[in-house]
Structure formats: C-alpha cells, structure tokens
Design an enzyme around this catalytic site. Sequence first.
Site, PDB file in Angstrom:
ATOM      1  N   TYR A  41       0.849  -1.181   0.000  1.00 19.57           N
ATOM      2  CA  TYR A  41       0.000   0.000   0.000  1.00 19.57           C
ATOM      3  C   TYR A  41       0.891   1.239   0.000  1.00 19.57           C
ATOM      4  O   TYR A  41       1.835   1.311  -0.766  1.00 19.57           O
ATOM      5  CB  TYR A  41      -0.985  -0.056   1.176  1.00 19.57           C
ATOM      6  CG  TYR A  41      -2.158   0.882   0.998  1.00 19.57           C
ATOM      7  CD1 TYR A  41      -2.958   0.807  -0.139  1.00 19.57           C
ATOM      8  CD2 TYR A  41      -2.451   1.841   1.950  1.00 19.57           C
ATOM      9  CE1 TYR A  41      -4.024   1.676  -0.330  1.00 19.57           C
ATOM     10  CE2 TYR A  41      -3.522   2.714   1.770  1.00 19.57           C
ATOM     11  CZ  TYR A  41      -4.302   2.630   0.630  1.00 19.57           C
ATOM     12  OH  TYR A  41      -5.354   3.488   0.439  1.00 19.57           O
ATOM     13  N   LYS A  96     -20.329 -19.838  -8.588  1.00 18.69           N
ATOM     14  CA  LYS A  96     -19.718 -19.702  -9.910  1.00 18.69           C
ATOM     15  C   LYS A  96     -18.247 -19.315  -9.771  1.00 18.69           C
ATOM     16  O   LYS A  96     -17.380 -19.816 -10.498  1.00 18.69           O
ATOM     17  CB  LYS A  96     -20.465 -18.620 -10.691  1.00 18.69           C
ATOM     18  CG  LYS A  96     -20.273 -18.702 -12.189  1.00 18.69           C
ATOM     19  CD  LYS A  96     -21.119 -19.811 -12.777  1.00 18.69           C
ATOM     20  CE  LYS A  96     -20.985 -19.848 -14.269  1.00 18.69           C
ATOM     21  NZ  LYS A  96     -22.220 -20.098 -14.973  1.00 18.69           N
TER      22      LYS A  96
END
Length: 763
Positions: A41, A96
């Site tokens: 970050y 999925k």
Amino acid sequence: MKDSKDNNDLALKYHSSGRPGKIEVQSTKPTLTANDLSLAYSPGVASPCLEIAKNPEDAYKYTTKGNLVGVVSNGSAVLGLGNIGALAGKPVMEGKGVLFKRFADIDVFDIEVDEPSIEGMVRIVKSLEPTFGGINLEDIKAPECFEIEKQLIELMDIPVFHDDQHGTAIIAAAGFINALEVIGKKASEVKVVFSGAGAASMATANLFMELGVRKENLVMTDSKGVIYEGRRDGMNPYKEKYAIRTEARTLEDAMKNADAFIGCSARGVLSKEMVKTMAKDPIIFAMANPEPEIYPYEVEEVRSDAIMATGRSDFPNQVNNVLGFPFIFRGALDVRARKINPEMKIAAVRALASLAKEEVPEEVKMAYGNKEFSFGRNYLIPKPFDRRVLTSVAPAVAKAAIESGVARIEIKDFWEYTKNLEERLSSSAEFTKNLRDKLSAKVKKLGRPVNMLFAEGSNTRILQTANLLSQENRINPVLLGDKETIHKKMDDLGLSNLKELEIITPEKHPKFNEFSELFYRERQRKGVSYNYARELMGQENYFGPMLVKHGMADTMLSGPTQTFPECFVPILRSIGTVGDVKSAGIYILVFRNRILFLADCTVQPDPSSEDLADIAASTAQLYRKIMNKKPKIAFLSYSNFGSSDNSGPQKVRQAVEITKNKFPELIVDGELQADVAVNSALLDKLFPFNELKGPADILIFPDLDAANISYKLIQQLSDASAIGPLLTPLNKNINIIQRTANVNEIVNMSILTSVLTLEDMER
C-alpha cells in the site's frame, strides 16, 4: 438417495458453517513485515499506479485484471428459482466463482446488481470494465439477457459471455455431434425439436445451425406451442428467428418422426407417448434442472434405442456448464481477447467432442467410483473432473481467438502453453516449470534425450506418459514388458504412434543370462540360488535396475501398480546405496510460497541417531541438486532444545550432534517442534541462539510413523503438492511411482528423476 429435506439441511449447513459463504480474498504477496505493507500500500503502491496512468496495458502487468472475471447478475432468473432478486442469487454467484477458481485458476468478484432494466444493467456493467479482464453474465431472464449481452459486447473491449445461453449450448452441441456420430446420422439431415424458447434454448439452436442443422428442420416450441410462421400469440423479435413453415402446432405434433429432442423447459413436458413417435435411434437431451423433462428410466420403458443426456450428475451424459465457461474464459483471458466470438465457441465444442473419444485417465475413473467410461451412447461428454478439459478447451479457444483476430497477444508455442495450463491448478506450477527448464538446458548440453526405463510398459498411465514425453524430445521412454501385449494396449488407447518406442522383454534381452549370473554372484551368500536369480531377472523391477547399473539406460521409474516394497527391494538389491549408507525416501512438499523436503517418509521405520545424521546429509545433497542452494535443516521432535529428557528427544539431540561433527558444512539445528522449525519469527523469538537463522528447508523426522503421517496429512489438508518418494543415496537414480499417481504426476516425476540423473552425470 437422500430426501429433499435432508439435502436442504445439508446445503444450508454447507453454506453457513465456519466462515459464511464460499469465497474469500487472499493476498498473493507477503504481508508479514512493515516493509511488506509499505510496498503493498502506501507509499509503494504509487509506483504501479503511475505506470498504469502512463500505459493502461500495464494494468495487466501490475494488477489482477488479466486473471479476474466479474460474475454479474440481477437475480431475475436464478437457476430454476425464477426472479428471486439479486441478493437471493448471491450464493449462486459465489458458487460460480468457486468453479472458475477450481477448474481454471481464474479469480472472481461476484457482483449482484439491483437493477431490472436493460439500460441500467448495461450502464453498470460497462462502468466495471477497468476492474475486470472479462464479464460472465449470469441468471438474467430472457429476452432482456439477449439485449444486455449484445450491447455490452459492442461497448466493451473485454470478453462478455452470458453463460446461461452459451455455456449450455456449447456442452449440448458437443454431446449432440458425438451422438450423431454414434448413430450414424448427419446434422444436415436430422429433425430437431426444442422445448423452451429461453436464453439457453435459443443459443443452443443457433449453435446447432452453425454445426449444420438446417433451419427448416429445427422446430422450437414454448408454452404456447410450436413457433411457426404467422404466429402472433406470445411472440417477440427473438422468437421470430425460429419461426418456420409447419403444420405442427403442439410439441406432440412436432415430436412425430423427430430425430432429436432438446429440452430447456420443465419436468413432465415430454411424455413417453411422444418418445414412442420419434424416429429410429432418437437423441433426447432433457436438460431441465433439477428435474429433467423426462427421466432416462422413463425413456427406457418405451425406447431401447434412445440416447439420453440430462443436466444431472446421477445419469450418464451430464450437460454441465462447468465443462465450458472456466476453460473458455481461460483461453480468452490468456490471449486478452476483446470478445468471445462464434469461432471460439465452435472451437470449444470441437475440443470437448474430441476429448470424449479419448481414453479416460485412471484418476477420472477413481473420482467416479472406478467406473469404466468409453466413447458411446453412455459417454458422449467428458467428465468435469477430467483435468484434460482445461488443456483441450482453453488452447482451442485461444487459438481460435488469435486466428479470428480478436486476440491482443499471440501464443507462439502452444505446446508450452498447454504444459503451463496442466501445472496451473497445482501449487507446484512454478517449481515444475523450473525443473522443465533445467532439464531442457541439460539435455541440450548432453546432446541427446535421457533414456528412461518404465516398468509395467502396458499400463495405461505409463503409455499416456510415454506419449507426452516422446513429443517433448527431452526424455526417451523405453518400455519394459511383453512387446505384443504393449502393442495391443497401444492400439486400444489409440497410441499406435508409440510403436516405434524401444520395448525390452527381460527374458528375450541379450544380457539376460549375463545379468542373471552377475546377480547370482552378488547375492549367492544372501540366499539367492542361480535358478532364483534367473527367476528374479525375469521381473522388470530387477532387470531394469541392472540395465541402469551397467550403463544401458540412464535412469528408471518403477511402479505404478505395485506396492512400495515390491518396487523398492529389487532396486536396493540390484544397485545398492552410496557407501552402504541406508536408503531413505524423501517427499517434496510444494506450497505456493515455499518448498519443504521431508525425510525419511518411506524406508526406515526407526532410524538410529547415526541413521538420522546420514538421512540429513543425503537429503541435503538432494536439495542442493534440485534447488541450487544450501538448505537449513531442522531435526524434529515433540521437544524444543532439551525441554523433554525422554528417549525420543534424546535420540534426536544426539543425531544433531553427530550431524554437526560428521558434516560440519551443513546448517543444522534441533531438536525442534515442527511449528517452531518452519516459523522463523517464532524460532528467533523463543530461541534467539538457534543456528538456522531462518525457517527450515528440510525437516528430519524421528521415525517413519511421524514422517509418513505428516506428509500425507499436510497434502490432504493444505494446498501443497507432494512430489516423491525420491530415493537417496542410491548408486543410480531410480525412483518409484505412487500407485495413486496420475499422468501429470508421473510426467513430473520423470522430469525430476531425469534432472537428478543429469546432475550426477555432470559431476
């Protein structure tokens, strides 16, 4: 079969137990230190941001975009549950994502959108383009789904694919063309009746016409009956495409003399009476879920000549979308395709249909209770757990994308691409790729392939391995066994191209008598008579090692159907160990972020302190050959540095001292508990005096029980891949194939054994 209440309870428990849901986000980079976080970050993250701002294509280099698919739904047509809304459809979208990851290593964010309109869905999904490499539209009702997909394909520069349409169509089409081949009919001549006029039905009809079914021979029906020219009731522009001139007005009318029935509708739509009126050898794909239009047993009652497929896993020929979307997206993403076009869909159909005609691997049979599968009426479509679907469909789709001009990047070497796909689902992918590269370099330096013997030359997995290796031209497979039997098996497997391979039958080999005499002389004072020596030399596990010992082959793999002792004892008796040191079996555990060598996992039940020291030294030598660096070795116990004074820890403590004195060049310490040995932060905090100065690379176990239990437990409960057992320190490199090893694992063992062999030849 469990009743619906039991299944419902099991499903709810599955989704709610532990952490709710089925997916999580994991970091692919280390985040253990403050420095790691500063790179992940602020401020480190600014660097890739600026690079992408200068060149948007760098998003594929610095982010997950190239391997990230958005599964997007508004919940308007969830499975067979109807318009239950976006939130209620979330479990399906998570599922999925699981399938994408499990079968093709594609990452997914599921996006549930509370938006019923076409305009709203198009606007929202289009705005997501910076995030994803592709969009999988899911569970959106017809006819809105057609327009949403059409507009998004035109607007977006990444693949957009509505799986409810095209996934079903692709799998059904593959099964259909195989069914036609089985019964000897042509697509251009058959009459096909469709029940249902939704997304899946229309997409399947379109694909069937692409494959040669004539429009005038395709009859589509909906809840109002046959879709015919001039019909007004319940029509829309999408249905008009399938309107034909016909006197038939009901499904019953249409089914008379029909060659095929394709059901994308509801239970009970097709009756036994209708089936009776179909043409000879009828094809019936009853794909409604969870209950088909008609069950196979109902069809059998009236037609013994029918070919059946359903959407269910408990009947033959399952039309399962998981055979399509993961692999189609894998191929599309890998060439950065702008869209998934008809050419790519047809390529997927052809690849699936072709794969169903190939010999089914043993690991697939094992996954389905050791059932036998062979191409025919009850096996038209590959099984979802067949790993070859990935390596068949994805390359075909990628190649079609390149040839049709929708790919941004080109794959130069499809063989290498396929090998990388094989390894992609394993945590050992990078490790095995490095081994392959190392083998290629060493074979080039040697100037010839490695000559590798394989016991049990008529075994299916061995022949499939030999087929792959012979194509690579880095390992020359030499088969042991009866030539006639092996050639017959080659014919059965469609591998007649392998008949040029050398086959050695021990009793017929010119060295048989000489090797029998040599073995008799070496073992005559160990209970081996001359006749017994000849009997043993007739066995592949004895004769093969003698060929290697006397330089007539470079190396050998024993197995794969016999037990470890049945393979190991002949190897040990034939070639022996270096300096008469006791042999050991090492397993390599390959995790995503680290590699561990575990010893001894297969040979010595209760090694002494001296034995443990030798095991450590031989494992370290093996580690250096493979990893090209010096390992850190931890001796394991239930004690840390004398915290227990029982006999077990004492043995390990003595082994450490012996190792330090006998092999001073090694980095070694112990006794240590396993968690401390592999966690450097814990080790340094608790025992700052330790000599490892980092996590261990090699773990030496106090006995066979501990080692064998540990590697098997870790393998089952983690994402680690276990490679082995590697035998050391033998006078020649010969290894044993596990009885449960699949073809890919045997190939990897062949490569690793060849690398070790060439390392020794270079020394």
